[in-house]
Design a protein around this motif. Sequence first.
Motif, PDB file in Angstrom:
ATOM      1  N   LEU A  22     -10.625  38.444   2.812  1.00 24.46           N
ATOM      2  CA  LEU A  22     -10.278  38.418   1.402  1.00 24.46           C
ATOM      3  C   LEU A  22      -8.787  38.138   1.312  1.00 24.46           C
ATOM      4  CD1 LEU A  22     -11.154  38.868  -1.569  1.00 24.46           C
ATOM      5  CD2 LEU A  22     -10.443  41.240  -1.293  1.00 24.46           C
ATOM      6  N   VAL A  23      -8.447  36.986   0.735  1.00 24.84           N
ATOM      7  CA  VAL A  23      -7.045  36.600   0.643  1.00 24.84           C
ATOM      8  C   VAL A  23      -6.536  36.874  -0.768  1.00 24.84           C
ATOM      9  CG1 VAL A  23      -5.373  34.733   0.905  1.00 24.84           C
ATOM     10  CG2 VAL A  23      -7.372  34.829   2.401  1.00 24.84           C
ATOM     11  N   ASP A  24      -5.455  37.634  -0.826  1.00 22.80           N
ATOM     12  CA  ASP A  24      -4.796  37.944  -2.088  1.00 22.80           C
ATOM     13  C   ASP A  24      -3.597  37.002  -2.209  1.00 22.80           C
ATOM     14  OD1 ASP A  24      -3.502  39.089  -4.271  1.00 22.80           O
ATOM     15  OD2 ASP A  24      -2.656  40.731  -3.107  1.00 22.80           O
ATOM     16  N   PHE A  25      -3.720  36.013  -3.096  1.00 19.00           N
ATOM     17  CA  PHE A  25      -2.587  35.130  -3.371  1.00 19.00           C
ATOM     18  C   PHE A  25      -1.748  35.812  -4.431  1.00 19.00           C
ATOM     19  CE2 PHE A  25      -5.707  32.235  -1.608  1.00 19.00           C
ATOM     20  CZ  PHE A  25      -4.940  31.423  -0.772  1.00 19.00           C
ATOM     21  N   LYS A  55      -2.692  39.211   2.564  1.00 17.79           N
ATOM     22  CA  LYS A  55      -1.890  38.856   1.389  1.00 17.79           C
ATOM     23  C   LYS A  55      -1.073  37.609   1.710  1.00 17.79           C
ATOM     24  CE  LYS A  55      -0.098  42.480  -0.908  1.00 17.79           C
ATOM     25  NZ  LYS A  55      -0.925  42.657  -2.076  1.00 17.79           N
ATOM     26  N   ILE A  56      -1.113  36.651   0.801  1.00 19.48           N
ATOM     27  CA  ILE A  56      -0.323  35.429   0.975  1.00 19.48           C
ATOM     28  C   ILE A  56       0.625  35.296  -0.200  1.00 19.48           C
ATOM     29  CG2 ILE A  56      -0.385  32.907   1.094  1.00 19.48           C
ATOM     30  CD1 ILE A  56      -2.059  33.383   3.338  1.00 19.48           C
ATOM     31  N   ASP A  57       1.918  35.303   0.111  1.00 23.95           N
ATOM     32  CA  ASP A  57       2.947  35.142  -0.917  1.00 23.95           C
ATOM     33  C   ASP A  57       3.044  33.655  -1.252  1.00 23.95           C
ATOM     34  OD1 ASP A  57       5.308  34.850  -2.356  1.00 23.95           O
ATOM     35  OD2 ASP A  57       6.360  36.403  -1.224  1.00 23.95           O
ATOM     36  N   THR A  58       2.671  33.302  -2.480  1.00 20.36           N
ATOM     37  CA  THR A  58       2.618  31.890  -2.871  1.00 20.36           C
ATOM     38  C   THR A  58       4.011  31.247  -2.899  1.00 20.36           C
ATOM     39  OG1 THR A  58       2.614  32.528  -5.198  1.00 20.36           O
ATOM     40  CG2 THR A  58       0.477  32.127  -4.179  1.00 20.36           C
ATOM     41  N   GLN A  63       2.226  25.511  -0.036  1.00 25.73           N
ATOM     42  CA  GLN A  63       1.242  24.503   0.349  1.00 25.73           C
ATOM     43  C   GLN A  63      -0.162  25.099   0.424  1.00 25.73           C
ATOM     44  OE1 GLN A  63       2.090  22.123   3.800  1.00 25.73           O
ATOM     45  NE2 GLN A  63       0.137  21.064   3.615  1.00 25.73           N
ATOM     46  N   ILE A  64      -0.269  26.297   0.985  1.00 27.96           N
ATOM     47  CA  ILE A  64      -1.580  26.958   1.053  1.00 27.96           C
ATOM     48  C   ILE A  64      -2.084  27.216  -0.367  1.00 27.96           C
ATOM     49  CG2 ILE A  64      -2.829  29.018   1.798  1.00 27.96           C
ATOM     50  CD1 ILE A  64      -0.835  29.210   4.138  1.00 27.96           C
TER      51      ILE A  64
END
Length: 105
Positions: A22-25, A55-58, A63-64
Motif C-alpha cells: 500500500l503506497v501512500d503518496f 510512503k512516497i513523498d511526491t 516522476q513516480i
Amino acid sequence: MAVKKQFASFQELLSGSDVPVLVDFYATWCGPCQMIAPTLEQVGLQLKGKLQVVKIDTDKYPQIASEHHIEALPTLILFKDGKAVERIEGVVSDKQLMERLKPLL
C-alpha cells in the motif's frame, strides 16, 4: 508500520515484496496527509504480515507521482504483484480503509 526504505526503483520495491504494497503518496506540506498517517499506522499494524505500507513523498519523487497520475494528496494505491489494484484518494477512516483493502489481500 510505515517503513522508510531506500530502493533503486519503485518497480523493484513492488516486485521485491511478497505481500501487497500500500503506497501512500503524500507531501510534507499536505494537511490531510498528516491526518491519514495514524490511520495508516493502525491498518499497517492490523494487517502485519499481509500488507506492506510505504510512503512516497511526491516532492522527492515527482516522476513516480506522475507515472501513477497522482493529482490529489493523499492518494493511496494498493499494488499486488506489481500492479495497481485499488486507488483511494483523500482521507478515509481506518474502518473504511480496512473494508476496501481486506477483500484484495
